[in-house]
Design a protein around this motif. Structure first.
Motif, PDB file in Angstrom:
ATOM      1  N   LYS A  65       0.670  -1.154   0.008  1.00 17.45           N
ATOM      2  CA  LYS A  65      -0.054  -0.010  -0.120  1.00 17.45           C
ATOM      3  C   LYS A  65       0.692   1.060  -0.007  1.00 17.45           C
ATOM      4  CE  LYS A  65      -4.123  -1.917   2.201  1.00 17.45           C
ATOM      5  NZ  LYS A  65      -4.122  -3.150   1.775  1.00 17.45           N
ATOM      6  N   LEU A  66       1.961   1.296  -0.684  1.00 14.25           N
ATOM      7  CA  LEU A  66       2.646   2.415  -1.024  1.00 14.25           C
ATOM      8  C   LEU A  66       2.793   2.638  -2.424  1.00 14.25           C
ATOM      9  CD1 LEU A  66       5.876   1.192   1.377  1.00 14.25           C
ATOM     10  CD2 LEU A  66       3.975   3.000   1.796  1.00 14.25           C
ATOM     11  N   SER A  67       3.175   3.850  -2.671  1.00  9.12           N
ATOM     12  CA  SER A  67       3.275   4.340  -4.071  1.00  9.12           C
ATOM     13  C   SER A  67       4.757   3.557  -4.775  1.00  9.12           C
ATOM     14  CB  SER A  67       3.514   5.766  -4.286  1.00  9.12           C
ATOM     15  OG  SER A  67       4.673   6.189  -3.917  1.00  9.12           O
ATOM     16  N   TYR A  68       4.661   3.463  -6.163  1.00  5.01           N
ATOM     17  CA  TYR A  68       5.607   2.748  -6.764  1.00  5.01           C
ATOM     18  C   TYR A  68       6.903   3.425  -6.495  1.00  5.01           C
ATOM     19  CZ  TYR A  68       8.315   1.156 -10.841  1.00  5.01           C
ATOM     20  OH  TYR A  68       9.351   0.629 -11.523  1.00  5.01           O
ATOM     21  N   PRO A  69       7.001   5.043  -6.881  1.00  2.00           N
ATOM     22  CA  PRO A  69       8.452   5.393  -6.686  1.00  2.00           C
ATOM     23  C   PRO A  69       8.807   5.180  -4.946  1.00  2.00           C
ATOM     24  CG  PRO A  69       6.686   7.117  -6.833  1.00  2.00           C
ATOM     25  CD  PRO A  69       6.028   5.791  -7.252  1.00  2.00           C
ATOM     26  N   THR A  70       7.997   5.193  -4.321  1.00  6.98           N
ATOM     27  CA  THR A  70       8.338   5.051  -2.590  1.00  6.98           C
ATOM     28  C   THR A  70       8.976   3.489  -2.497  1.00  6.98           C
ATOM     29  OG1 THR A  70       6.495   6.585  -1.729  1.00  6.98           O
ATOM     30  CG2 THR A  70       7.497   4.907  -0.477  1.00  6.98           C
ATOM     31  N   ARG A  72      10.462   1.966  -4.721  1.00  2.16           N
ATOM     32  CA  ARG A  72      11.654   2.004  -5.761  1.00  2.16           C
ATOM     33  C   ARG A  72      12.605   2.783  -4.963  1.00  2.16           C
ATOM     34  NH1 ARG A  72      10.856   5.678 -10.563  1.00  2.16           N
ATOM     35  NH2 ARG A  72      11.483   7.121  -9.008  1.00  2.16           N
ATOM     36  N   ASN A  73      12.410   3.806  -4.145  1.00  2.10           N
ATOM     37  CA  ASN A  73      13.549   4.334  -3.402  1.00  2.10           C
ATOM     38  C   ASN A  73      13.799   3.471  -2.220  1.00  2.10           C
ATOM     39  OD1 ASN A  73      12.895   6.721  -4.982  1.00  2.10           O
ATOM     40  ND2 ASN A  73      11.619   7.524  -3.625  1.00  2.10           N
ATOM     41  N   ASN A  76      16.474   1.213  -3.797  1.00  2.00           N
ATOM     42  CA  ASN A  76      17.595   1.787  -4.000  1.00  2.00           C
ATOM     43  C   ASN A  76      18.301   2.104  -2.997  1.00  2.00           C
ATOM     44  OD1 ASN A  76      17.076   2.168  -6.880  1.00  2.00           O
ATOM     45  ND2 ASN A  76      16.061   4.196  -6.592  1.00  2.00           N
TER      46      ASN A  76
ATOM     47  N   TYR B  12       2.314  11.566  -1.532  1.00  2.00           N
ATOM     48  CA  TYR B  12       3.267  10.893  -2.536  1.00  2.00           C
ATOM     49  C   TYR B  12       3.494   9.491  -2.433  1.00  2.00           C
ATOM     50  CZ  TYR B  12       2.360  15.578  -4.145  1.00  2.00           C
ATOM     51  OH  TYR B  12       1.880  16.729  -4.352  1.00  2.00           O
ATOM     52  N   THR B  13       3.703   9.158  -0.889  1.00  2.00           N
ATOM     53  CA  THR B  13       4.248   8.052  -0.783  1.00  2.00           C
ATOM     54  C   THR B  13       3.047   6.978  -0.658  1.00  2.00           C
ATOM     55  OG1 THR B  13       3.504   8.162   1.709  1.00  2.00           O
ATOM     56  CG2 THR B  13       5.944   8.513   1.233  1.00  2.00           C
ATOM     57  N   ARG B  14       1.743   7.317  -0.893  1.00  2.00           N
ATOM     58  CA  ARG B  14       0.851   6.615  -1.053  1.00  2.00           C
ATOM     59  C   ARG B  14       0.064   6.483  -2.451  1.00  2.00           C
ATOM     60  NH1 ARG B  14      -1.241   4.623   3.825  1.00  2.00           N
ATOM     61  NH2 ARG B  14       0.408   4.630   5.232  1.00  2.00           N
ATOM     62  N   ILE B  15       0.051   7.818  -3.083  1.00  2.00           N
ATOM     63  CA  ILE B  15      -0.558   8.118  -4.448  1.00  2.00           C
ATOM     64  C   ILE B  15       0.455   8.361  -5.347  1.00  2.00           C
ATOM     65  CG2 ILE B  15      -2.298   9.393  -5.441  1.00  2.00           C
ATOM     66  CD1 ILE B  15      -3.356  10.111  -2.933  1.00  2.00           C
ATOM     67  N   ALA B  16       0.624   8.064  -6.491  1.00  2.00           N
ATOM     68  CA  ALA B  16       1.626   8.244  -7.498  1.00  2.00           C
ATOM     69  C   ALA B  16       1.112   7.857  -8.854  1.00  2.00           C
ATOM     70  CB  ALA B  16       3.115   7.942  -7.040  1.00  2.00           C
ATOM     71  N   ARG B  89       9.865   9.149 -13.577  1.00  3.18           N
ATOM     72  CA  ARG B  89       8.599   8.786 -14.444  1.00  3.18           C
ATOM     73  C   ARG B  89       7.915  10.241 -14.603  1.00  3.18           C
ATOM     74  NH1 ARG B  89       5.322   3.618 -12.785  1.00  3.18           N
ATOM     75  NH2 ARG B  89       4.693   5.126 -10.864  1.00  3.18           N
ATOM     76  N   ASP B  92       4.665  10.293 -12.502  1.00  3.83           N
ATOM     77  CA  ASP B  92       4.851  10.741 -11.196  1.00  3.83           C
ATOM     78  C   ASP B  92       4.999  12.251 -10.944  1.00  3.83           C
ATOM     79  OD1 ASP B  92       6.896   7.661 -10.625  1.00  3.83           O
ATOM     80  OD2 ASP B  92       4.811   7.990 -10.299  1.00  3.83           O
ATOM     81  N   LYS B 167      10.867  14.922  -4.345  1.00  2.00           N
ATOM     82  CA  LYS B 167      11.851  14.047  -3.677  1.00  2.00           C
ATOM     83  C   LYS B 167      11.535  12.632  -3.746  1.00  2.00           C
ATOM     84  CE  LYS B 167      12.323  15.068   0.841  1.00  2.00           C
ATOM     85  NZ  LYS B 167      12.753  15.366   1.945  1.00  2.00           N
ATOM     86  N   VAL B 168      10.160  12.428  -3.618  1.00  4.25           N
ATOM     87  CA  VAL B 168       9.683  10.651  -3.769  1.00  4.25           C
ATOM     88  C   VAL B 168       9.815  10.460  -5.145  1.00  4.25           C
ATOM     89  CG1 VAL B 168       7.805   9.566  -3.689  1.00  4.25           C
ATOM     90  CG2 VAL B 168       7.929  11.003  -1.854  1.00  4.25           C
ATOM     91  N   SER B 169       9.495  11.110  -6.460  1.00  4.03           N
ATOM     92  CA  SER B 169       9.202  10.947  -7.594  1.00  4.03           C
ATOM     93  C   SER B 169      10.963  10.625  -8.055  1.00  4.03           C
ATOM     94  CB  SER B 169       8.747  12.070  -8.519  1.00  4.03           C
ATOM     95  OG  SER B 169       7.371  12.124  -7.943  1.00  4.03           O
ATOM     96  N   THR B 170      11.692  11.244  -7.508  1.00  3.04           N
ATOM     97  CA  THR B 170      13.212  11.451  -7.881  1.00  3.04           C
ATOM     98  C   THR B 170      14.032  10.646  -7.381  1.00  3.04           C
ATOM     99  OG1 THR B 170      13.737  13.276  -6.953  1.00  3.04           O
ATOM    100  CG2 THR B 170      12.765  13.396  -9.402  1.00  3.04           C
ATOM    101  N   GLY B 171      13.647  10.060  -6.132  1.00  2.00           N
ATOM    102  CA  GLY B 171      14.524   9.411  -5.053  1.00  2.00           C
ATOM    103  C   GLY B 171      15.756  10.333  -4.727  1.00  2.00           C
TER     104      GLY B 171
END
Lengths: 93, 200
Positions: A65-70, A72-73, A76, B12-16, B89, B92, B167-171
């Protein structure tokens, strides 16, 4: 949980002895912990979940239940920790 | 409770992704529509303005203004994001920018409390008081000041959301993130306002 750092000084622990539960054979020496064991419990659980999901971050994000970029981070960050452990090991050798 | 508060500033940790982008697009259209009704416009990156009594924009122009701001901001943040990670992306980043419009719903609602005709009349009254050598009655501007403070707080909230989403989208991490973000936002503000001024 297998401790990886000294509770007294914080240094990395090494394996000194392993014992066979069946025949009581004990093996002593000095062995480095495997890289995966050096990671935190949360990171190890993440890696297990990664393998169980066949490496699909998309499935993991739905499961956690987390977003895809989270997700992925997080992956990483674990990669960075593993690479850090690897470079420390190379320097030791 | 802490987690709920964190969601307000960093959803953004939950929705992207495309889901977040679609939700954000709906929110952006809603902000433009509410703003059109309340005489509030949203050009640029985080601007919110209540113009005086001039020929009011159509709903299409309100949508166009906010749309230009969203697209230009997303473009600059995406380019900045690619410098950190080629895995950034576009969906995102688009979700980041559109969801950061949530605070502007409140800014748009504030517009209902401020009548542009009243604003012009108050400013004329103050100007005439000053011209007559009298002490201007600043209490007349109280609704404008309160409204402006609320709008300013909402803009700050939006910038915080944009930064967290970036920050979340790019890590990305560290000081470099802040500088890249600030540079992208400033460039986006300038370009979007120029485009909006030229087109509308």
């Amino acid at each position: 949980m297998l401790p990886c750092q000294c509770p007294s000084c914080g240094s990395q622990l090494t394996v000194k002895a392993l014992k066979c539960e069946k025949c009581e054979t004990e093996v002593t020496g000095r062995y480095q912990l495997p890289v995966l064991a050096l990671l935190s419990t949360e990171d190890q659980m993440f890696i297990l979940r990664f393998v169980r999901n066949s490496g699909s971050l998309k499935q993991m994000s739905a499961e956690m239940k987390l977003s895809y970029p989270t997700v992925r981070n997080i992956l990483n960050e674990i990669i960075t920790k593993i690479e850090s452990h690897d470079s420390k090991l190379e320097n030791t050798l | 409770m802490t987690a709920n508060w964190k969601i307000l500033f960093n959803p953004y940790t939950r929705i992207a992704g495309w889901g977040g982008a679609a939700l954000g697009a709906v929110i952006t259209v809603a902000v433009a529509a509410i703003g059109w009704l309340s005489h509030t416009i949203f050009p640029g990156v985080v601007d919110a303005k209540i113009p005086g009594v001039v020929e009011w924009w159509s709903l299409g122009n309100c949508l166009l203004a906010i749309g230009i701001g969203v697209i230009v901001t997303a473009a600059f943040l995406y380019l900045a994001g690619l410098l950190f990670s080629r895995a950034t992306r576009p969906q995102d980043i688009f979700a980041t920018v559109t969801l950061a419009r949530v605070p502007f719903i409140i800014s748009a609602l504030v517009g209902f409390a401020i009548d542009p005709a009243d604003m012009d009349s108050i400013m004329q009254t103050l100007n005439s008081q000053v011209a007559a050598g009298e002490i201007p009655d600043l209490s007349l501007t109280a609704p404008m000041i309160v409204g402006s403070l609320i709008i300013l707080l909402m803009s700050i909230w939006s910038v915080v959301m944009l930064y967290n989403g970036f920050k979340v989208s790019t890590g990305s991490k560290g000081m470099k993130t802040g500088w890249m973000f600030a540079g992208a936002i400033i460039a986006a503000e300038i370009v979007s306002l120029v485009i909006t001024h030229e087109i509308i």
